[in-house]
Structure formats: structure tokens, C-alpha cells
Design an enzyme around this catalytic site. Sequence first.
Site, short mmCIF file in Angstrom:
data_model
loop_
_atom_site.label_atom_id
_atom_site.label_comp_id
_atom_site.label_asym_id
_atom_site.label_seq_id
_atom_site.Cartn_x
_atom_site.Cartn_y
_atom_site.Cartn_z
N GLU A 19 0.84 -1.22 0.00
CA GLU A 19 0.00 0.00 0.00
C GLU A 19 0.86 1.25 0.00
OE1 GLU A 19 -2.77 1.46 0.02
OE2 GLU A 19 -4.38 -0.01 0.25
N ARG A 102 -8.06 0.72 12.76
CA ARG A 102 -6.69 1.14 12.49
C ARG A 102 -6.70 2.25 11.46
NH1 ARG A 102 -5.42 -0.47 7.28
NH2 ARG A 102 -6.30 -2.44 6.55
N ASN A 104 -5.71 3.83 7.97
CA ASN A 104 -5.52 3.33 6.62
C ASN A 104 -4.85 4.45 5.82
OD1 ASN A 104 -5.88 1.13 4.82
ND2 ASN A 104 -7.64 2.12 3.90
N ASN A 150 -10.02 5.76 2.35
CA ASN A 150 -9.01 5.34 1.38
C ASN A 150 -8.44 6.51 0.60
OD1 ASN A 150 -7.65 2.93 0.89
ND2 ASN A 150 -9.59 1.81 0.72
N ASP A 200 -9.90 2.02 -4.22
CA ASP A 200 -8.95 1.99 -3.10
C ASP A 200 -8.08 3.25 -3.15
OD1 ASP A 200 -7.05 1.27 -1.19
OD2 ASP A 200 -7.10 -0.83 -1.69
C1 BGC Z 1 -7.46 -1.46 3.02
C2 BGC Z 1 -7.88 -2.90 2.92
C3 BGC Z 1 -9.17 -2.98 2.15
C4 BGC Z 1 -8.98 -2.32 0.81
C5 BGC Z 1 -10.20 -2.32 -0.08
C6 BGC Z 1 -7.33 -0.90 1.65
O1 BGC Z 1 -6.95 0.44 1.71
O2 BGC Z 1 -6.23 -1.35 3.72
O3 BGC Z 1 -8.02 -3.45 4.21
O4 BGC Z 1 -9.56 -4.33 1.98
O5 BGC Z 1 -8.56 -0.99 0.98
O6 BGC Z 1 -11.12 -1.37 0.26
CA CA Z 2 -5.73 1.91 0.40
#
Ligand code: BGC
Ligand code: CA
Length: 293
Positions: A19, A102, A104, A150, A200
Site C-alpha cells: 500500500e 486502524r 488506513n 481510502n 482503493d
Molecule cells: C485497506 C484494505 C481494504 C482495501 C479495499 C485498503 O486500503 O487497507 O483493508 O480491503 O482498501 O477497500
Molecule cells: Ca488503500
Amino acid sequence: MPASVRPDIAVDAHATLGEGPVWDDQQQRLLWLDILPGLVHRADPATGSDDVFRVGKPVGAASLRRGGGLVLAVEDGFALLDPDWQRLDQVAVVEHAGPRARFNEGKCDPAGRFLAGTMAYDLSPGAGSLYRLDPDLAVTRLLEGVTISNGLAWTADGTTLYYIDSPTQGVDAFGYDAGTGRLANRRRVVDIPAAAGLPDGMTIDADGCLWVALYGGSAVHRYAPDGRLDATLSFPVTNITCPVFGGPGFSVLYVTSARDGLDERQLAAQPHAGAVFAADVGTRGLPGLRFGG
Ligand code: BGC
Ligand code: CA
């Protein structure tokens, strides 16, 4: 972008949840994360080397600091890594109410603030938030009721913030006041069908187009500012997580991916799941923004 463009493998990392790629244009390095094991990777595309810094807890996002080092969104707050990558100081703890959660994804705004959002591990709807860490290390909650916070991207003039809460299947835009870091006037700009995957991570190019990773969709889509899908970059793995432009003149699109969420059969069919990919998509990105604290 020609439909024939195929991404290369930049780092065959087998990451659990690759990521958060960040291009360091001063060092010509690609930083990227493996969120769940809490790893910050630093890859050198010129040599193929890939060093790892262990955070000691999950790390959702990283951004470069103006004076060197990194700002991190760790599982439960924010931390600063010094320029030598030796000393990590947690500078803020953010209590996650409700189910276990958590941090992200996150990114810096044009004024050097760091925005990062949260999600519940069990994906409970509405359990996440979007936060802002100012250069003086004050923390402000900007949004509540987010599910999987995201992708983030600002227009080059800094007046619009694009934002993805994955299960909403699209991209929203906010008016952004770079003077105060406040959000206004939320509206939908891109709709993405569920069959295309979960939106995402996201980055913006020099033409103002958005490049959106599709988790479960084996692709990155490019959307014009009017919301029209105008290019698709396909990958040999399903869980595509986040793109960033890097390399000479920001001409290479680097894209992370994940093994997380794939069963044994899928993993066998996708030997490069968890790799970092690189593609020449015929357009350039914008320099990444840095944290002012
Ligand atoms: C998250 C994942 C999630 C994915 C899809 C990512 O940013 O860390 O846990 O499954 O996005 O939405
Ligand atoms: Ca992500």
C-alpha cells in the site's frame, strides 16, 4: 494510454497488504508500505534493492517530511520518523471508539498538513473517520461515519480534495481551503460499478485526471475531471491497492498490490500478488506533497 500497456514488476515483494506508495524525488526512491505487518519499504528502482523499516505495529500511511524523514499514520495515531530512519516517535494517539480499528490511507495537503483516515478491522459500516494532523501536531477530526477511508488527492491548485470511502463505490470531491484545512461542499464525481472492484488508493496526474486502484478488480482506472472513465490499466493480480507517479519526471506509474483476501487457489494462480508494479502510461504525475512538521 495505449490499451496494450502492460505493467512490469518493480519489486516482487509478496506483500500481505502492499500500500501507500510515495515517490521521494530527492533520493529517487520508492517508499511503500506493508500495512498489516507494519513495514515501511524503501526501494531503489535503479538497483532493485528494497530496504525495510519495522514500525512495530500496523502502518496505514506515510508521507515525506520537508526536513527529511517521514510522518506515519500508525495503527492508533501519528508518528514521526527522523531523517536517518533511526528514531520513531509517536506524537499523537487517536482513540478509535467502537470496534477495533486502524489507520488506513493518508496524504499531505499543499500547506503541509497530513490527512489520514481509519477503518474498523471488521469493516463495520461508518466506524471510521478522516483526521488531519497539522504541522504543530494538533489533531482534528474532519469526517465521521466513514467505512474504509481510502484514496486522497488534491488538484494542483489545492482547492479541491478528492476522497474515496471504498464501499460507496466512487470518488467524492470537496472544496478545500488550503488556508484553514477545512472541507466543504461534498459531491459525487465518479461512480464505479461494484463489478469493477472496490475503489482503493488514488493519485492525480498533470492533466487533472484521477488514477484509481480497484481492489478485487485487477485494474487501475483513469477518470477525467468530469468523471468519465477514459483508460484502464490491467494487472495479473486481483487486489490492486494504490498508484503513485514516480521515476524520472514523474513519468512512471508505480502500483502496489495485496495477497490479503486471496484464498490458496487464487494465490496459486497469482504468483505476483503483493508485488509493486511499474508502467509507462504516457502521462506524468505531480510532485508529492510533504509534511510541514
Ligand atoms: C485497506 C484494505 C481494504 C482495501 C479495499 C485498503 O486500503 O487497507 O483493508 O480491503 O482498501 O477497500
Ligand atoms: Ca488503500
